[in-house]
Each structure stands twice: as C-alpha cells, then as structure tokens.
Write a protein that holds these residues in place. Structure first.
Motif, PDB file in Angstrom:
ATOM      1  N   SER A 141     -44.838  37.090 -10.072  1.00  0.00           N
ATOM      2  CA  SER A 141     -44.523  38.383 -10.629  1.00  0.00           C
ATOM      3  C   SER A 141     -43.714  39.201  -9.903  1.00  0.00           C
ATOM      4  O   SER A 141     -43.518  38.721  -8.523  1.00  0.00           O
ATOM      5  CB  SER A 141     -45.976  39.426 -10.564  1.00  0.00           C
ATOM      6  OG  SER A 141     -46.576  39.466  -9.424  1.00  0.00           O
ATOM      7  N   PRO A 161     -48.517  42.214 -13.604  1.00  0.00           N
ATOM      8  CA  PRO A 161     -48.937  40.977 -14.005  1.00  0.00           C
ATOM      9  C   PRO A 161     -47.702  39.926 -13.721  1.00  0.00           C
ATOM     10  O   PRO A 161     -46.726  40.250 -13.731  1.00  0.00           O
ATOM     11  CB  PRO A 161     -49.073  41.305 -15.539  1.00  0.00           C
ATOM     12  CG  PRO A 161     -48.815  42.766 -15.747  1.00  0.00           C
ATOM     13  CD  PRO A 161     -48.306  43.421 -14.526  1.00  0.00           C
ATOM     14  N   LYS A 210     -48.285  33.495 -18.469  1.00  0.00           N
ATOM     15  CA  LYS A 210     -49.575  32.754 -17.944  1.00  0.00           C
ATOM     16  C   LYS A 210     -49.681  31.594 -18.707  1.00  0.00           C
ATOM     17  O   LYS A 210     -49.038  31.663 -20.022  1.00  0.00           O
ATOM     18  CB  LYS A 210     -51.013  33.802 -17.984  1.00  0.00           C
ATOM     19  CG  LYS A 210     -50.908  34.465 -19.382  1.00  0.00           C
ATOM     20  CD  LYS A 210     -52.015  35.506 -19.137  1.00  0.00           C
ATOM     21  CE  LYS A 210     -52.506  36.381 -20.533  1.00  0.00           C
ATOM     22  NZ  LYS A 210     -51.556  36.710 -21.092  1.00  0.00           N
TER      23      LYS A 210
END
Length: 160
Positions: A98, A104, A108
C-alpha cells in the motif's frame, strides 16, 4: 591452504553499499563469494573460499521448524519464478503493498485487475516505484508482505 581473498574487493563493495544505501550486497566469482549486510552497528562481511573444482552453489537446508506466522511464501511445489502469471519485481528493494500503512493494499486475493494497474510498490534508493500488472485478470496469490526485501525478478503477485 591460504585464502586468495582480496581485501580491496571487500573495501570496494563496502563503499558501494554505503554510497547506494543498500542493506545487502553479494559478489561471487570462481574462487569466492562475498556477502555484505548492513546492520545497525555497521557493515558485516562474510566470505567463503570455494575451491575451483567445487560447485558454485551449494544446497541450503531449511531450519527444522519454520514459524507458522511467517510471510505467505510459495511452497516448494509452487515456484512462480518462470510463471507468465507472476508479476515480478523490476528491481532489488523493499516491497510495499500500500502507499502507506493507513491505506488499504493496492490489491488483495480475489481482486480483478486490468493491465497497467498498480499492484504494489518497490522502494529502492529512497524512491518508491509502482509495480504494474502486466496483464488483466484475477489476483490469486500475493507472495510477499509489506516490508519484505525483494530481488530483481522475484515473483510478487500471481494473476490468472
């Protein structure tokens, strides 16, 4: 048997380590392998004399018990080094998933990415370099954690 190691080589490598702000540097030729690692106390050097008839690389044995909370590394049967699905590090540095610890991660597992999307950053010489997806697809594995040191060509993320 005397060690043919030239201390001038170690001195020059230590200079390079200091000038480039790297934390680790390795040098190898037919007769020796030198590994310099920066630690808080300074620079540590290790050198190994390797006879010319000996193989250049010796197998490394893993510790008997690896902690369960280590970085999500690929298992022995999952080598992504030559995989066309792996996004690889473009340089030696430190990977970050990040932009900063409060935001965030770029991606992912399960995310869909397009070609050119940033999947992580590699910091080298105090410069943060975006690592882009080389193709579109679904992120199926993230092989590193933020703060991990990475080598050139090391697989970071797998996209299928």
């Amino acid at each position: 048997m005397s060690n043919p190691l030239d201390t001038k080589i170690i001195s020059r490598l230590a200079e390079i380590l200091d000038k480039t702000n790297l934390t680790e540097l390795e040098y190898e030729d037919e007769s020796c392998r030198i590994s310099l690692v920066r630690n808080p106390a300074g620079v540590a050097a290790t050198a190994a004399y390797v006879p010319a008839a000996a193989p250049v690389a010796a197998p490394v044995t893993a510790p008997a018990a690896a902690p369960a909370a280590t970085a999500p590394q690929a298992t022995a049967d999952e080598d992504y080094t030559c995989s066309p699905n792996a996004v690889k590090s473009p340089m030696v540095g430190v990977v970050y998933l990040s932009a900063d610890p409060k935001t965030p991660n770029y991606v992912k597992v399960g995310d869909t990415v397009a070609e050119g999307d940033t999947v992580c950053l590699v910091e080298a010489m105090k410069t943060f370099n975006p690592v882009k997806a080389h193709k579109g697809g679904k992120v199926v594995k993230i092989l590193v954690e933020s703060g991990d040191p990475v080598e050139y060509g090391e697989p970071l993320v797998v996209i299928e």
